[in-house]
Design an enzyme around this catalytic site. Structure first.
Site, PDB file in Angstrom:
ATOM      1  N   GLY A  13      -6.960  10.722  -3.910  1.00 14.51           N
ATOM      2  CA  GLY A  13      -7.605  11.545  -2.882  1.00 14.51           C
ATOM      3  C   GLY A  13      -8.013  10.735  -1.676  1.00 14.51           C
ATOM      4  O   GLY A  13      -8.993  11.055  -0.992  1.00 14.51           O
ATOM      5  N   ALA A  14      -7.272   9.674  -1.378  1.00 15.45           N
ATOM      6  CA  ALA A  14      -7.683   8.734  -0.320  1.00 15.45           C
ATOM      7  C   ALA A  14      -7.129   9.101   1.055  1.00 15.45           C
ATOM      8  O   ALA A  14      -7.293   8.347   2.011  1.00 15.45           O
ATOM      9  CB  ALA A  14      -7.279   7.305  -0.686  1.00 15.45           C
ATOM     10  N   ARG A  16      -8.302  11.259   2.947  1.00 14.54           N
ATOM     11  CA  ARG A  16      -9.420  11.562   3.869  1.00 14.54           C
ATOM     12  C   ARG A  16     -10.750  11.375   3.147  1.00 14.54           C
ATOM     13  O   ARG A  16     -10.795  11.001   1.968  1.00 14.54           O
ATOM     14  CB  ARG A  16      -9.286  12.999   4.388  1.00 14.54           C
ATOM     15  N   ASP A  64       0.105  14.908  -7.781  1.00 21.87           N
ATOM     16  CA  ASP A  64      -1.005  15.733  -8.269  1.00 21.87           C
ATOM     17  C   ASP A  64      -1.528  15.030  -9.520  1.00 21.87           C
ATOM     18  O   ASP A  64      -0.835  14.957 -10.534  1.00 21.87           O
ATOM     19  CB  ASP A  64      -0.491  17.136  -8.604  1.00 21.87           C
ATOM     20  N   SER A 143     -21.361  13.099  -9.093  1.00 24.13           N
ATOM     21  CA  SER A 143     -22.045  13.796  -8.002  1.00 24.13           C
ATOM     22  C   SER A 143     -23.468  14.099  -8.444  1.00 24.13           C
ATOM     23  O   SER A 143     -23.728  14.256  -9.642  1.00 24.13           O
ATOM     24  CB  SER A 143     -21.318  15.113  -7.721  1.00 24.13           C
ATOM     25  N   TYR A 155     -17.953  22.556 -11.521  1.00 26.73           N
ATOM     26  CA  TYR A 155     -18.038  21.237 -10.852  1.00 26.73           C
ATOM     27  C   TYR A 155     -19.150  20.385 -11.482  1.00 26.73           C
ATOM     28  O   TYR A 155     -18.965  19.188 -11.764  1.00 26.73           O
ATOM     29  CB  TYR A 155     -18.302  21.487  -9.373  1.00 26.73           C
ATOM     30  N   THR A 157     -20.429  20.593 -14.477  1.00 33.75           N
ATOM     31  CA  THR A 157     -20.012  20.185 -15.829  1.00 33.75           C
ATOM     32  C   THR A 157     -19.024  19.023 -15.749  1.00 33.75           C
ATOM     33  O   THR A 157     -19.132  18.038 -16.484  1.00 33.75           O
ATOM     34  CB  THR A 157     -19.373  21.383 -16.560  1.00 33.75           C
ATOM     35  N   ALA A 158     -18.062  19.141 -14.836  1.00 33.19           N
ATOM     36  CA  ALA A 158     -17.064  18.066 -14.696  1.00 33.19           C
ATOM     37  C   ALA A 158     -17.739  16.765 -14.258  1.00 33.19           C
ATOM     38  O   ALA A 158     -17.416  15.685 -14.772  1.00 33.19           O
ATOM     39  CB  ALA A 158     -15.996  18.474 -13.678  1.00 33.19           C
ATOM     40  N   LYS A 159     -18.678  16.866 -13.314  1.00 29.91           N
ATOM     41  CA  LYS A 159     -19.292  15.646 -12.781  1.00 29.91           C
ATOM     42  C   LYS A 159     -20.237  15.002 -13.789  1.00 29.91           C
ATOM     43  O   LYS A 159     -20.405  13.771 -13.771  1.00 29.91           O
ATOM     44  CB  LYS A 159     -19.998  15.944 -11.456  1.00 29.91           C
TER      45      LYS A 159
HETATM   46  P1  NAP Z   1     -12.324  15.857   0.366  1.00 30.01           P
HETATM   47  O1  NAP Z   1     -12.649  15.492   1.778  1.00 30.01           O
HETATM   48  O2  NAP Z   1     -12.083  17.286   0.041  1.00 30.01           O
HETATM   49  O3  NAP Z   1     -11.082  14.957  -0.090  1.00 30.01           O
HETATM   50  C1  NAP Z   1     -10.554  15.093  -1.362  1.00 30.01           C
HETATM   51  C2  NAP Z   1      -9.127  14.605  -1.355  1.00 30.01           C
HETATM   52  O4  NAP Z   1      -8.634  14.734  -2.708  1.00 30.01           O
HETATM   53  C3  NAP Z   1      -8.216  15.452  -0.467  1.00 30.01           C
HETATM   54  O5  NAP Z   1      -7.371  14.639   0.305  1.00 30.01           O
HETATM   55  C4  NAP Z   1      -7.430  16.274  -1.491  1.00 30.01           C
HETATM   56  O6  NAP Z   1      -6.122  16.624  -1.065  1.00 30.01           O
HETATM   57  C5  NAP Z   1      -7.330  15.304  -2.643  1.00 30.01           C
HETATM   58  N1  NAP Z   1      -6.985  15.983  -3.888  1.00 30.01           N
HETATM   59  C6  NAP Z   1      -7.488  17.153  -4.359  1.00 30.01           C
HETATM   60  N2  NAP Z   1      -6.891  17.482  -5.514  1.00 30.01           N
HETATM   61  C7  NAP Z   1      -5.990  16.504  -5.784  1.00 30.01           C
HETATM   62  C8  NAP Z   1      -5.057  16.290  -6.834  1.00 30.01           C
HETATM   63  N3  NAP Z   1      -4.921  17.175  -7.831  1.00 30.01           N
HETATM   64  N4  NAP Z   1      -4.270  15.191  -6.801  1.00 30.01           N
HETATM   65  C9  NAP Z   1      -4.384  14.312  -5.771  1.00 30.01           C
HETATM   66  N5  NAP Z   1      -5.258  14.454  -4.753  1.00 30.01           N
HETATM   67  C10 NAP Z   1      -6.040  15.545  -4.749  1.00 30.01           C
HETATM   68  O7  NAP Z   1     -13.483  15.387  -0.641  1.00 30.01           O
HETATM   69  P2  NAP Z   1     -14.641  14.266  -0.516  1.00 30.01           P
HETATM   70  O8  NAP Z   1     -15.859  14.941  -0.035  1.00 30.01           O
HETATM   71  O9  NAP Z   1     -14.113  13.074   0.167  1.00 30.01           O
HETATM   72  O10 NAP Z   1     -14.881  13.970  -2.061  1.00 30.01           O
HETATM   73  C11 NAP Z   1     -14.300  12.863  -2.745  1.00 30.01           C
HETATM   74  C12 NAP Z   1     -14.911  12.789  -4.138  1.00 30.01           C
HETATM   75  O11 NAP Z   1     -16.325  12.649  -4.043  1.00 30.01           O
HETATM   76  C13 NAP Z   1     -14.668  14.039  -4.979  1.00 30.01           C
HETATM   77  O12 NAP Z   1     -14.482  13.687  -6.330  1.00 30.01           O
HETATM   78  C14 NAP Z   1     -15.965  14.807  -4.812  1.00 30.01           C
HETATM   79  O13 NAP Z   1     -16.184  15.700  -5.876  1.00 30.01           O
HETATM   80  C15 NAP Z   1     -16.957  13.665  -4.781  1.00 30.01           C
HETATM   81  N6  NAP Z   1     -18.229  13.997  -4.132  1.00 30.01           N
HETATM   82  C16 NAP Z   1     -18.282  14.397  -2.830  1.00 30.01           C
HETATM   83  C17 NAP Z   1     -19.517  14.683  -2.240  1.00 30.01           C
HETATM   84  C18 NAP Z   1     -19.668  15.115  -0.814  1.00 30.01           C
HETATM   85  O14 NAP Z   1     -20.799  15.461  -0.414  1.00 30.01           O
HETATM   86  N7  NAP Z   1     -18.625  15.114  -0.005  1.00 30.01           N
HETATM   87  C19 NAP Z   1     -20.681  14.560  -3.015  1.00 30.01           C
HETATM   88  C20 NAP Z   1     -20.588  14.155  -4.340  1.00 30.01           C
HETATM   89  C21 NAP Z   1     -19.351  13.871  -4.882  1.00 30.01           C
HETATM   90  P3  NAP Z   1      -5.839  18.060  -0.315  1.00 30.01           P
HETATM   91  O15 NAP Z   1      -6.618  18.026   0.913  1.00 30.01           O
HETATM   92  O16 NAP Z   1      -4.364  18.052  -0.078  1.00 30.01           O
HETATM   93  O17 NAP Z   1      -6.308  19.107  -1.252  1.00 30.01           O
END
Ligand code: NAP
Length: 254
Positions: A13-14, A16, A64, A143, A155, A157-159
């Protein structure tokens, strides 16, 4: 000398958000990076923007991570293109929020599939290399939602599952020189939280302002905040730390 000179890191998921932030920080500190993401062009574009140091490389893999064959092929491709593997960051994530009575089986399965099955598959594929070389770092994104979050039973539960996953792999893999930790961020400014604002019909800036006001340090977090903690936990300075979840949340976890 960077802390990550000669290290090779795969980050899911890198393309963005937090994943790109972690990739950027590890690249700045000397690592070669594999950006794994769903969308090939976004992954390629992100890899192209990473500040890799001389002698290091950035590659991308479209996969994926919720499917075993795709994950095994992705890890094989990374090892082939970059010549090894030292660090795995399980960062890819999705949300499918709704209250329990409206939550569908798909909402549940998709979230479990990416966060839990994805982390399991990636860790299983990476540990083959880590165990053989008696060295490896696994970091997974939990999270603050793990502690309970209305409308996010899937979410949350998963986290919280990620935290059990981390403790257990810390116990299993320590003897092989592998450290396994998790970071539980609070509110971080990414597409994920911007989407949440839009779902709540709030202006993105207004949503951030409200969340900052309610936080003990009076601000929201950034991908760089998470990346700084990740760069420490995946470094050799943290080699006596394993099985832990570090909250990076400005103290505002509940
Ligand atoms: P994000 O901006 O939505 O980025 C997530 C990235 O993961 C996207 O590029 C997405 O691709 C990719 N992705 C999703 N499903 C995938 C899959 N099956 N295989 C490969 N790549 C996949 O999210 P983020 O906010 O940076 O979050 C990153 C992590 O931190 C996540 O695990 C999230 O739950 C955790 N987190 C975030 C926050 C927050 O406040 N942002 C807080 C706590 C925890 P697509 O765009 O193509 O779907």
């Amino acid at each position: 000398m960077g802390r990550y000179d000669g290290r090779i890191a795969v980050i899911t998921g890198a393309a963005r958000g937090i994943g790109f932030g972690i990739a950027t920080r590890l690249a700045e500190e000397g690592a070669s990076i594999a950006v794994v993401d769903l969308d090939e062009s976004a992954a390629a574009e992100a890899a192209g923007r990473l500040p890799v140091v001389e002698g290091a490389k950035a590659v991308h893999v479209a996969a994926d991570i919720s499917g075993g064959e795709a994950v095994d092929a992705a890890i094989a491709q990374v090892v082939d293109e970059l010549g090894g593997l030292h660090v795995l960051v399980n960062n890819a994530g999705i949300t499918r929020d709704s209250l329990l009575h409206k939550m569908t089986e798909d909402d549940w399965d998709l979230v479990m599939g990416v966060h839990l099955k994805g982390a399991f598959l990636m860790a299983r594929a990476a540990q083959r290399h880590f165990v053989a070389q008696k060295y490896g770092k696994i970091l997974t994104l939990s999270s603050t939602s793990a502690l309970g979050s209305r409308g996010q039973v899937n979410y949350s539960t998963a986290k919280m599952g990620v935290q059990g996953f981390t403790r257990t792999l810390g116990i299993e893999l320590g003897r092989f020189g592998i450290n396994v930790n998790a970071i539980a961020p609070g509110f971080i400014t990414t597409e994920m939280t911007d989407d949440a604002a839009r779902r709540l019909k709030l202006d993105v800036e207004e949503f951030r302002r409200i969340r900052a006001e309610g936080n003990p340090v009076r601000r929201v977090g950034t991908p760089e905040d998470v990346a700084a903690a990740a760069a420490f936990l995946c470094s050799d300075e943290a080699s006596y730390i394993t099985g832990q979840t570090l909250y990076v949340d400005g103290g505002g976890r509940l």
